[in-house]
Enzyme design. Structure first.
Site, PDB file in Angstrom:
ATOM      1  N   ARG A   1       2.184  -0.467   6.408  1.00 57.76           N
ATOM      2  CA  ARG A   1       2.960   0.590   6.628  1.00 57.76           C
ATOM      3  C   ARG A   1       4.382   0.208   7.386  1.00 57.76           C
ATOM      4  O   ARG A   1       5.359   0.976   7.221  1.00 57.76           O
ATOM      5  CB  ARG A   1       2.256   1.819   7.309  1.00 57.76           C
ATOM      6  CG  ARG A   1       1.133   2.394   6.199  1.00 57.76           C
ATOM      7  CD  ARG A   1       0.006   3.055   7.293  1.00 57.76           C
ATOM      8  NE  ARG A   1      -0.773   1.955   7.877  1.00 57.76           N
ATOM      9  CZ  ARG A   1      -1.892   2.368   8.629  1.00 57.76           C
ATOM     10  NH1 ARG A   1      -1.853   3.569   8.812  1.00 57.76           N
ATOM     11  NH2 ARG A   1      -2.588   1.439   9.099  1.00 57.76           N
TER      12      ARG A   1
ATOM     13  N   ASP B   1      -7.349  -7.865  -1.886  1.00 62.01           N
ATOM     14  CA  ASP B   1      -8.074  -7.541  -0.826  1.00 62.01           C
ATOM     15  C   ASP B   1      -9.145  -6.777  -1.281  1.00 62.01           C
ATOM     16  O   ASP B   1      -9.414  -5.191  -1.081  1.00 62.01           O
ATOM     17  CB  ASP B   1      -7.302  -6.417   0.115  1.00 62.01           C
ATOM     18  CG  ASP B   1      -7.883  -6.141   1.657  1.00 62.01           C
ATOM     19  OD1 ASP B   1      -9.133  -6.719   1.792  1.00 62.01           O
ATOM     20  OD2 ASP B   1      -7.169  -5.795   2.499  1.00 62.01           O
TER      21      ASP B   1
ATOM     22  N   ASN C   1     -24.206 -12.425  -8.393  1.00 62.73           N
ATOM     23  CA  ASN C   1     -23.818 -12.232  -9.716  1.00 62.73           C
ATOM     24  C   ASN C   1     -22.657 -11.297  -9.704  1.00 62.73           C
ATOM     25  O   ASN C   1     -21.590 -11.595 -10.413  1.00 62.73           O
ATOM     26  CB  ASN C   1     -24.936 -11.815 -10.540  1.00 62.73           C
ATOM     27  CG  ASN C   1     -24.530 -11.354 -11.945  1.00 62.73           C
ATOM     28  OD1 ASN C   1     -24.259 -10.361 -12.511  1.00 62.73           O
ATOM     29  ND2 ASN C   1     -24.297 -12.702 -12.654  1.00 62.73           N
TER      30      ASN C   1
ATOM     31  N   ALA D   1       3.413  -8.707  16.141  1.00 64.75           N
ATOM     32  CA  ALA D   1       3.616  -9.813  15.564  1.00 64.75           C
ATOM     33  C   ALA D   1       3.661 -11.118  16.481  1.00 64.75           C
ATOM     34  O   ALA D   1       3.076 -12.014  15.992  1.00 64.75           O
ATOM     35  CB  ALA D   1       5.058  -9.494  14.644  1.00 64.75           C
TER      36      ALA D   1
ATOM     37  N   GLY E   1      -1.119  -1.016  15.922  1.00 62.35           N
ATOM     38  CA  GLY E   1      -0.821  -1.259  17.248  1.00 62.35           C
ATOM     39  C   GLY E   1      -0.546  -2.747  17.677  1.00 62.35           C
ATOM     40  O   GLY E   1      -0.048  -3.193  18.947  1.00 62.35           O
TER      41      GLY E   1
ATOM     42  N   LYS F   1     -12.400  -7.161  -0.315  1.00 66.70           N
ATOM     43  CA  LYS F   1     -13.614  -7.264   0.612  1.00 66.70           C
ATOM     44  C   LYS F   1     -14.981  -7.615  -0.179  1.00 66.70           C
ATOM     45  O   LYS F   1     -15.776  -6.476   0.054  1.00 66.70           O
ATOM     46  CB  LYS F   1     -13.620  -5.887   1.538  1.00 66.70           C
ATOM     47  CG  LYS F   1     -12.199  -5.926   2.485  1.00 66.70           C
ATOM     48  CD  LYS F   1     -12.309  -4.902   3.521  1.00 66.70           C
ATOM     49  CE  LYS F   1     -11.097  -4.964   4.206  1.00 66.70           C
ATOM     50  NZ  LYS F   1      -9.912  -4.700   3.657  1.00 66.70           N
TER      51      LYS F   1
ATOM     52  N   ASP G   1       0.729  -1.064   0.047  1.00 68.52           N
ATOM     53  CA  ASP G   1      -0.246  -0.120   0.130  1.00 68.52           C
ATOM     54  C   ASP G   1       0.844   1.145  -0.073  1.00 68.52           C
ATOM     55  O   ASP G   1       1.841   1.210   0.657  1.00 68.52           O
ATOM     56  CB  ASP G   1      -0.750  -0.016   1.374  1.00 68.52           C
ATOM     57  CG  ASP G   1      -1.787  -0.975   1.492  1.00 68.52           C
ATOM     58  OD1 ASP G   1      -2.196  -1.714   0.450  1.00 68.52           O
ATOM     59  OD2 ASP G   1      -2.221  -1.549   2.695  1.00 68.52           O
TER      60      ASP G   1
ATOM     61  N   ASP H   1     -21.269  -8.049  -2.322  1.00 70.93           N
ATOM     62  CA  ASP H   1     -22.281  -7.617  -3.070  1.00 70.93           C
ATOM     63  C   ASP H   1     -23.317  -8.657  -3.378  1.00 70.93           C
ATOM     64  O   ASP H   1     -23.061  -9.729  -2.612  1.00 70.93           O
ATOM     65  CB  ASP H   1     -21.988  -6.839  -4.432  1.00 70.93           C
ATOM     66  CG  ASP H   1     -22.593  -5.795  -5.036  1.00 70.93           C
ATOM     67  OD1 ASP H   1     -23.929  -6.008  -5.165  1.00 70.93           O
ATOM     68  OD2 ASP H   1     -22.214  -4.793  -5.205  1.00 70.93           O
TER      69      ASP H   1
END
Ligand code: XMP
Length: 255
Positions: free
Chosen positions: A233, A86, A94, A218, A215, A88, A23, A91
């Site tokens: 980021r 990604d 179809n 890992a 925040g 998401k 990103d 809908d």
């Protein structure tokens, strides 16, 4: 080979459970061609430390799916990694099917979808096309941001049993029932990763975004049961993306 198995193998051969979120910030029109070059450079630097790359609207909007993004997906796959969109997907059936068909045609190995739309005339057509093309579907289960509690964390009445349950518990059970390849649970909510792990075992992999900038930690996420960490980021905006990726990769080895 299923997407889930391909991810297992990529993670083993790369020695990494990191999924890079590729990103970049917004750029005005005159600077947009720089995004493609930056993406190529980041991939070149970090590919030894990651097993897959997740692409979001940050790249499909400025670069276009069949122009820049498809070329990046080719680079990603050529470097032994898998590519996740990604999207998401959220809908009617179809439309979901056609969204999946376009991303799979662009070379993506899996798409992320939102189980809130349900199965019949919702996500079933997307799962059907993904199975037909041997690709994967990963379901949102508990997102990484604070407001996730308002939807994914709400108490609901299960439509099949009539019993009270939590929305994300219901989604985790649906991931098993629908044959999803993965679920997304935020690294910011390790307790919920552990709860979802209890339901899924190793049948469905857990992908955890939210490490670093949001925040989450890992090691904590992996100890709670995350199979893969999605990180953007913390790596991409670092002065030294390769070093940031290597440190994160090493921090979760052997857990
Ligand atoms: P950062 O920079 O916070 O980027 O490491 C995280 C990336 O992952 C996306 N994101 C999510 N995607 N479910 C998803 O499917 C989530 O809960 C979630 N949380 C963050 C985010 O848009 C970015 O691309």
């Amino acid at each position: 080979m299923s997407f889930k198995t391909k991810m297992d193998e990529a993670a083993k051969s790369k020695g990494s459970r990191l999924v890079l979120a590729l990103d970049f910030p917004f750029e005005a029109a005159e600077n947009r061609d720089k995004i493609f070059v930056k993406a190529q450079e980041v991939l070149k630097a970090v590919h030894p430390y990651i097993c897959a790359v997740k692409i979001n609207h940050h790249l499909t909007l400025p670069l276009g799916t069949f122009d820049g993004v498809q070329r990046l997906v080719e680079q990603i796959r050529g470097q032994g990694m898998l590519a996740i969109m990604d999207a998401k997907v959220n809908d009617i059936g179809n439309t979901n099917q056609i969204i999946g068909e376009y991303y799979f045609a662009a070379g993506f190995d899996a798409v992320i979808a939102n189980p809130f739309v349900g199965w019949e005339e919702g996500l079933k057509p997307l799962f059907d096309v993904s199975k037909r093309l041997n690709r994967g579907v990963i379901l949102l289960t508990y997102m990484s941001h604070k407001g996730a509690s308002e939807g994914y964390g709400q108490t609901i009445v299960d439509s099949e049993t009539g019993e009270k349950t939590l929305q994300y518990v219901s989604f985790a059970k649906k991931a098993l029932k629908w044959g999803a390849d993965g679920v997304v649970v935020g690294a910011t909510v390790p307790q919920k990763i552990a709860e979802v792990k209890q339901i899924l075992g190793e049948k469905v992999a857990i992908y955890s975004p939210g490490v670093g900038a949001q925040g989450g930690a890992a090691e904590t996420a992996v100890k709670a049961g995350a199979n893969y960490l999605i990180v953007g980021r913390e790596i991409v905006n670092s002065d030294n993306p390769a070093q940031a990726a290597r440190i994160l990769c090493d921090s979760t080895k052997g857990i």
